[in-house]
Design a protein around this motif. Structure first.
Motif, PDB file in Angstrom:
ATOM      1  N   PHE A 111      -8.785  10.508  -3.302  1.00 29.39           N
ATOM      2  CA  PHE A 111      -8.038   9.371  -2.742  1.00 29.39           C
ATOM      3  C   PHE A 111      -9.011   8.466  -1.973  1.00 29.39           C
ATOM      4  O   PHE A 111      -9.054   8.474  -0.735  1.00 29.39           O
ATOM      5  N   PRO A 112      -9.807   7.672  -2.701  1.00 29.36           N
ATOM      6  CA  PRO A 112     -10.856   6.870  -2.046  1.00 29.36           C
ATOM      7  C   PRO A 112     -10.357   5.572  -1.403  1.00 29.36           C
ATOM      8  O   PRO A 112     -11.126   4.910  -0.696  1.00 29.36           O
ATOM      9  N   GLN A 113      -9.111   5.207  -1.628  1.00 26.70           N
ATOM     10  CA  GLN A 113      -8.607   3.932  -1.102  1.00 26.70           C
ATOM     11  C   GLN A 113      -8.690   3.921   0.426  1.00 26.70           C
ATOM     12  O   GLN A 113      -8.287   4.880   1.091  1.00 26.70           O
ATOM     13  N   GLU A 114      -9.184   2.802   0.972  1.00 26.35           N
ATOM     14  CA  GLU A 114      -9.413   2.726   2.411  1.00 26.35           C
ATOM     15  C   GLU A 114      -8.121   2.782   3.219  1.00 26.35           C
ATOM     16  O   GLU A 114      -8.135   3.166   4.398  1.00 26.35           O
ATOM     17  N   TRP A 115      -6.999   2.374   2.627  1.00 25.13           N
ATOM     18  CA  TRP A 115      -5.752   2.373   3.386  1.00 25.13           C
ATOM     19  C   TRP A 115      -5.072   3.747   3.394  1.00 25.13           C
ATOM     20  O   TRP A 115      -4.067   3.937   4.069  1.00 25.13           O
ATOM     21  N   ILE A 116      -5.628   4.707   2.659  1.00 26.61           N
ATOM     22  CA  ILE A 116      -5.052   6.051   2.614  1.00 26.61           C
ATOM     23  C   ILE A 116      -5.783   6.953   3.603  1.00 26.61           C
ATOM     24  O   ILE A 116      -7.018   7.022   3.609  1.00 26.61           O
ATOM     25  N   THR A 117      -5.028   7.630   4.447  1.00 30.59           N
ATOM     26  CA  THR A 117      -5.619   8.584   5.384  1.00 30.59           C
ATOM     27  C   THR A 117      -5.595   9.982   4.777  1.00 30.59           C
ATOM     28  O   THR A 117      -4.697  10.324   3.995  1.00 30.59           O
ATOM     29  N   VAL A 145      -0.137   6.831   3.868  1.00 32.79           N
ATOM     30  CA  VAL A 145      -0.332   5.491   4.411  1.00 32.79           C
ATOM     31  C   VAL A 145       0.553   5.437   5.659  1.00 32.79           C
ATOM     32  O   VAL A 145       1.741   5.116   5.575  1.00 32.79           O
ATOM     33  N   PRO A 197       0.832  -1.210   0.000  1.00 31.10           N
ATOM     34  CA  PRO A 197       0.000   0.000   0.000  1.00 31.10           C
ATOM     35  C   PRO A 197       0.866   1.260   0.000  1.00 31.10           C
ATOM     36  O   PRO A 197       1.853   1.350   0.742  1.00 31.10           O
ATOM     37  N   LYS A 198       0.492   2.223  -0.810  1.00 34.52           N
ATOM     38  CA  LYS A 198       1.233   3.479  -0.854  1.00 34.52           C
ATOM     39  C   LYS A 198       0.370   4.547  -1.501  1.00 34.52           C
ATOM     40  O   LYS A 198      -0.673   4.275  -2.101  1.00 34.52           O
ATOM     41  N   ARG A 236     -10.732  13.600  -0.143  1.00 34.87           N
ATOM     42  CA  ARG A 236     -11.130  12.198   0.041  1.00 34.87           C
ATOM     43  C   ARG A 236     -11.632  11.602  -1.267  1.00 34.87           C
ATOM     44  O   ARG A 236     -11.338  10.443  -1.584  1.00 34.87           O
ATOM     45  N   PRO A 290      -0.678   6.803  -4.386  1.00 36.55           N
ATOM     46  CA  PRO A 290      -0.528   6.572  -5.833  1.00 36.55           C
ATOM     47  C   PRO A 290       0.612   7.401  -6.431  1.00 36.55           C
ATOM     48  O   PRO A 290       0.942   8.485  -5.937  1.00 36.55           O
TER      49      PRO A 290
END
Length: 270
Positions: free
Chosen positions: A204-210, A226, A174-175, A201, A177
């Motif tokens: 950057f919709p990926q759940e692992w990205i804050t 991440v 995970p990183k 948000r 993009p």
């Protein structure tokens, strides 16, 4: 004279009986020792399998990065046979990944089942009282349970029959993009204080990205990352409309520090 001959014959028969008894005891003891030696090879192999299972648990250790079970198995559990220093020169162990499920993420649990196949070579007797042992082998299976920010635990399970499945493949780490800077810059150019959080948000919709955003002294600040990977993108749109990437000490991304948040810019550690 006759009494002497009788006495001699009795003594001779007694001696022969004693010799036979002694020989019989010797054979029995030798057989017992040989039997212990035969089985001891398997015992040594079982001990080695147990020790290697414990060693793997220690190697998996504390989990501080999100990973799925397949990735952990693929990158952290080598499956090729390797030599063991103990119990004997020539001993080998092969780890076989049998099953994997789940992931290390949030409060979720990842499980990995591993089979340990140990082979111990024959050892010849070396000294009095050491009968050596025949070749031995052992197969033991264990289930490992992994959680984020916790130590790995394990327990023995019944070994399934049949061959192990093909080894799993690792998923990408995970990183943020690769085009993350471009995405965030585009958002900051058009966002307002009211729309900033939702727009970032959505980009950057990926759940692992804050995502963390704020407005500070007329500037729009956004941090995207991440945290478990210490991966962080921090951009600021100044009141003049310029997009800047402020620097910070990367030690602040470590667990227990500021993390990937707008505080890296708004209130950096002193």
């Amino acid at each position: 004279m006759d009494g002497e001959r009788v006495t001699g014959r009795r003594a001779s028969r007694s001696g022969r009986r004693w010799t036979r008894v002694t020989a019989g005891v010797a054979v029995a003891v030798a057989s017992t020792l040989a039997g212990c030696g035969d089985h001891r090879g398997d015992v040594l192999a079982e001990d080695a399998a147990t020790a290697d299972a414990k060693s793997l648990n220690e190697a998996l250790g504390d989990r501080s990065r999100p990973r799925d079970a397949a990735s952990i198995a693929a990158t952290e559990i080598p499956v090729e046979a390797r030599p063991l220093a103990e119990p004997e020169a020539g001993s080998t162990v092969r780890r076989e990944v049998l099953a994997w499920s789940g992931r290390v993420f949030g409060d979720e649990l990842a499980t990995i089942d591993v089979r340990f196949v140990v082979s111990v070579p024959q050892r010849s007797a070396r000294a009095f009282g050491d009968t050596g042992h025949t070749a031995g082998s052992a197969t033991r299976c264990y289930r490992y349970e992994l959680r984020l920010y916790r130590s790995t635990s394990y327990r023995e399970i019944d070994c399934p029959s049949g061959a192990a499945p093909p080894p799993p493949s690792a998923a990408p780490v995970p990183k943020v993009p690769d085009d993350g800077r471009t995405r965030l810059t585009a958002v900051l150019r058009t966002a307002t204080p009211e729309t900033l959080a939702g727009a970032v948000r959505a980009a950057f919709p990926q759940e692992w990205i804050t995502v963390d955003t704020t407005t500070h002294e007329g500037a729009l600040v956004a941090a995207v990352g991440v945290p478990a990977e210490r991966d962080c993108l921090l951009l600021v749109r100044t009141p003049a409309g310029k997009i800047e990437e402020p620097g910070y000490d990367r030690i602040w991304l470590e667990p227990g520090e500021t993390g990937c948040r707008t505080g890296l810019y708004v209130a950096p550690p002193r």
